[in-house]
Scaffold this active site. Structure first.
Site, PDB file in Angstrom:
ATOM      1  N   HIS A 264      37.213 -58.509  21.543  1.00 32.89           N
ATOM      2  CA  HIS A 264      36.577 -59.745  22.008  1.00 32.89           C
ATOM      3  C   HIS A 264      37.047 -60.936  21.166  1.00 32.89           C
ATOM      4  O   HIS A 264      37.536 -61.933  21.694  1.00 32.89           O
ATOM      5  CB  HIS A 264      35.049 -59.591  21.928  1.00 32.89           C
ATOM      6  N   GLU A 265      36.902 -60.800  19.847  1.00 39.03           N
ATOM      7  CA  GLU A 265      37.327 -61.902  18.979  1.00 39.03           C
ATOM      8  C   GLU A 265      38.836 -62.090  19.064  1.00 39.03           C
ATOM      9  O   GLU A 265      39.349 -63.212  18.962  1.00 39.03           O
ATOM     10  CB  GLU A 265      36.876 -61.666  17.542  1.00 39.03           C
ATOM     11  N   HIS A 268      39.642 -64.415  21.858  1.00 37.40           N
ATOM     12  CA  HIS A 268      39.502 -65.814  21.401  1.00 37.40           C
ATOM     13  C   HIS A 268      40.732 -66.205  20.571  1.00 37.40           C
ATOM     14  O   HIS A 268      41.273 -67.299  20.701  1.00 37.40           O
ATOM     15  CB  HIS A 268      38.256 -65.963  20.520  1.00 37.40           C
ATOM     16  N   GLU A 294      35.472 -68.341  26.295  1.00 39.38           N
ATOM     17  CA  GLU A 294      34.804 -67.059  26.496  1.00 39.38           C
ATOM     18  C   GLU A 294      35.538 -66.221  27.542  1.00 39.38           C
ATOM     19  O   GLU A 294      35.555 -64.994  27.466  1.00 39.38           O
ATOM     20  CB  GLU A 294      33.340 -67.293  26.905  1.00 39.38           C
TER      21      GLU A 294
END
Lengths: 499, 499
Positions: A264-265, A268, A294
């Protein structure tokens, strides 16, 4: 003074501010990773001093005049220059609308409320936080009124996180999403999975987890020459001028937590590393919106890394790293990483129910700003909403309205960007598939760079050239709707029912 | 406006600047510890922007007027206020002499040259660094000329690190030191020790080294709630507003390197942690000079941690941590930590020869600034100087002129402060002994806090109340000379000859 010279002055000022902003983010990154425990007060002061300096620089008369002058001469600007001027003017107009006293009052209030929230959550004591939330709601209403007295106050706040988004669009989009989620959740409830540990629960030594996470990040295209992966209590990512610091945390008994928070990170981080470095500090070289940000994290986390193709590629490497996966089949792993159960906590929710947590928060924060709900009545409204949206009711405010820091940090209008991100991610995955061929096969062959290249072209390199809704519309060739997300979640449901 | 009000304005401005300075130091600390390799150019820009902002704030008309006004009214200030005004005026006068463009150019140059130095040292490629050194010398000359055209340029630069120090005082002090060292080094050469591994060479697992280092630091009074110990290629310490970041590096085959660099940096850290926190950001609450700073590191490294008393206290704990020390006697350890052999590398030099490395650098950097030596001719001058001062000649520039980062970081006039530190440390140890009793017994009993308390009172809490030479003079009750250092080194020699 020529318009070229004025534009040059603007880039110089914006880039110097971006350099100072990078320093500010390093202070914040360090605060969450390596800062020793006894120096928090000093660090808050260092952050405050740098934030105040940045605010001063962004609101000096000279800077404001420069922007107004460029805006009045905007017909003489090239399209790419106009992007920088337009977005800078938009942000600056919002900032200059607030007088210094209000800015200061608001930042003190947020810092205090955040500290109170930590204690209130630990002690399940909503009453301690309620007066702060009331003041935050009242202050945010004043902020919205300063920026634009004529528009819906909530929409003005929402735009601070998602420029160009409207309440009307959110309302219709979220209504469609809720209607579509209803049957999926009912079907989920019927096929409730057993409590036995899944494949990714067991024994996963931390060093191997760290190495495996790094391998996955490298494989999907994260550049460790311009980034790191560290440990933090609450995973986050932060870009210090393209130097992207990801964080995760490790559970030796469950591979999923660190792996999916890392991916997830990492999503980003791929976005930040893919911005146009030649436009550093300028709107053209900055992320488009929180919703688009996001979408990048959710794309890699959900649309890529919870899929069969992803695990077809990575399962052999995972088995090399973790002997406890020896006998796990592809189906076992897919079941484990998509397993669904109702949760009271947003960040622990499965993918299918996740957006219902957001829709509840959207409803509540709108009511707070409209004044139809008082902050002190939040716990009751929360329980009622949880029952209606998710069919579960928390026994404590700690597992209820106190679980998220957002409102206590003054962030009202932020939550919708999470669901916008999920909607955009699914739309992008669907459009990418039409463009580059079946994702399953691509992922199974480990050709992540094909996807990353597509995102680089359609999203990353575009910066703030277009507002989020228009950027996604251009990327997918039509207006975004929740349909792709619902289709993706339906496939997830079927995968679970089959396993 | 009352003088009290003016002084209040000064403290507010100085403390905000100190907060920004802390952010600047975090950028620098991170650059040496956790920054990924591919973002050096961006980091140089962030550092440059923040340094420029600080310079601007320190040279705004309002700030300069404030200081001039306070200076003109200084008769109305309390003595402690006068310290802050006097030192601020002195520093400000130096800064206001430089225009913003020069400050920015210099800071970018230093960051770039430093990055080039890393590659040049690794590749033994002095030619890559030479043009940067030439620009640095030329820039430092310009800096000195801006500050004071009438004085010796080198002395002007030296004062940036050691306010109040003069070339005349250094010349006479260093001449006395060199004369005194000559017989010691000759005696050393005659009693050259055998090549057999000493007690602290062997197998010292890194984790245990780390733990032992932390234990020693805690025992001598370092507060880990306000500090850290990390790894860096070139050990250093940095204070981010009392949050003290120490670094070291580990050699699994030799306990001495990490232990003594840790204690050395720990001495710096004890000084920073011992400053008057209520005077944060004010000269009263800041370190006196680099020479005094170095005296604190050398005090703990050499006068404390190479002594019999220290090891009498720590040997049992060391034996617990490291089985390879099982059969080592106190004498074996003392021999190991004081063992002398000619080294090409300053930081690996024994204590007796160390200052000769500095005297060479002092001679060369003075010649660079005077223009009697060109940067490109440094390698030859270095080899000649090593032969004359130390009787050894490096085969490569990597082991010669490229070994230190100082010149590549723009620090010319810095090296003498190392030897001043050694001189002051020996003087302080001698004065402390007269005040609190025999150090050997104190250390053997592990009563490090007695020494720390003495230093806190005599040095740490005094900040910049006095200039370095005067502060040491007051602490020891007479003017400092190299005599105590030479006496201490003579004792070290006798310890080695006896073993």
């Amino acid at each position: 003074v020529s318009i070229e010279n004025l534009y040059e002055q603007l880039t110089t000022a914006l880039q110097a501010n971006a350099d100072l902003g990078a320093a500010l983010r390093l202070l914040q990154w360090d605060q969450e990773t390596y800062m020793p425990p006894g120096v928090a007060a000093g660090r808050a002061r260092h952050i405050g001093a740098l934030a105040a300096t940045l605010h001063e620089r962004r609101t000096t008369a000279g800077f404001l005049d420069l922007i107004d002058e460029l805006w009045s001469q905007r017909n003489g600007l090239a399209p790419w220059q106009l992007v920088d001027v337009r977005e800078t003017k938009w942000r600056t107009d919002r900032q200059r609308a607030l007088d210094t006293a209000l800015v200061r009052e608001r930042s003190v209030l947020h810092a205090e409320a955040r500290a109170v929230w930590v204690g209130a959550r630990a002690g399940d004591d909503f009453a301690a936080l309620a007066p702060y939330l009331e003041r935050i709601v009242e202050t945010e209403r004043r902020v919205a009124a300063c920026i634009d007295t004529d528009r819906d106050a909530y929409e003005v706040l929402l735009e601070g996180y998602e420029p160009g988004m409207t309440v009307a669009r959110l309302d219709s989009c979220f209504a469609e999403l809720r209607a579509g989620l209803q049957p999926l959740v009912e079907a989920l409830d019927e096929s409730a999975s057993a409590g036995a540990p899944t494949a990714l629960e067991g024994s996963f030594p931390l060093d191997q987890q760290r190495t495996f996470n790094q391998r996955v990040l490298e494989r999907i295209g994260f550049d460790f020459k311009r980034g790191r992966l560290d440990v933090a209590a609450h995973p986050f990512s932060m870009s210090i001028g393209g130097d992207v610091r990801l964080t995760t945390r490790y559970d030796p008994g469950d591979l999923r937590y660190s792996l999916y928070s890392t991916i997830h990170e990492g999503g980003h981080g791929l976005y930040e590393q893919g911005l146009d470095a030649t436009a550093w500090g300028l709107p053209r070289g900055e992320p488009c919106s929180l919703g688009v940000h996001e979408s990048q994290s959710r794309f890699w986390e959900n649309n890529v890394a919870r899929s069969a193709g992803f695990w077809q590629h990575f399962l052999p490497a995972a088995k090399e790293s973790f002997p406890s996966l020896d006998s796990a089949s592809l189906g076992d792993v897919l079941h484990s990483v998509n397993k669904a159960k109702p949760s009271l906590i947003r960040t622990e929710s499965d993918e299918i129910r996740y957006n219902l947590h957001i829709l509840l928060r959207y409803e509540l924060e709108r009511a707070l700003i409209e004044g139809t709900l008082l902050a002190r009545d939040l716990p009751a409204a929360w329980r009622e909403g949880m029952s209606s949206f998710l069919g579960v009711v928390p026994q404590s405010d700690r597992d209820g309205v106190l679980q998220d820091v957002h409102w206590a940090s003054g962030a009202i209008g932020y939550f919708p960007t999470y669901t916008l991100g999920n909607i955009y991610a699914a739309e992008l995955a669907s459009a990418a598939e039409q463009s580059v061929g079946p994702l399953h096969d691509l992922l199974a062959r480990g050709e992540f760079h094909v996807l990353l290249d597509w995102l680089r072209r359609k999203i990353h390199r575009r910066g703030q050239t277009l507002r989020a809704h228009e950027l996604i519309t251009e990327a997918i060739g039509r207006e975004p709707t929740p349909a792709s997300l619902l289709k993706h979640l339906d496939e997830t449901l079927r995968l679970l029912q089959a396993s």
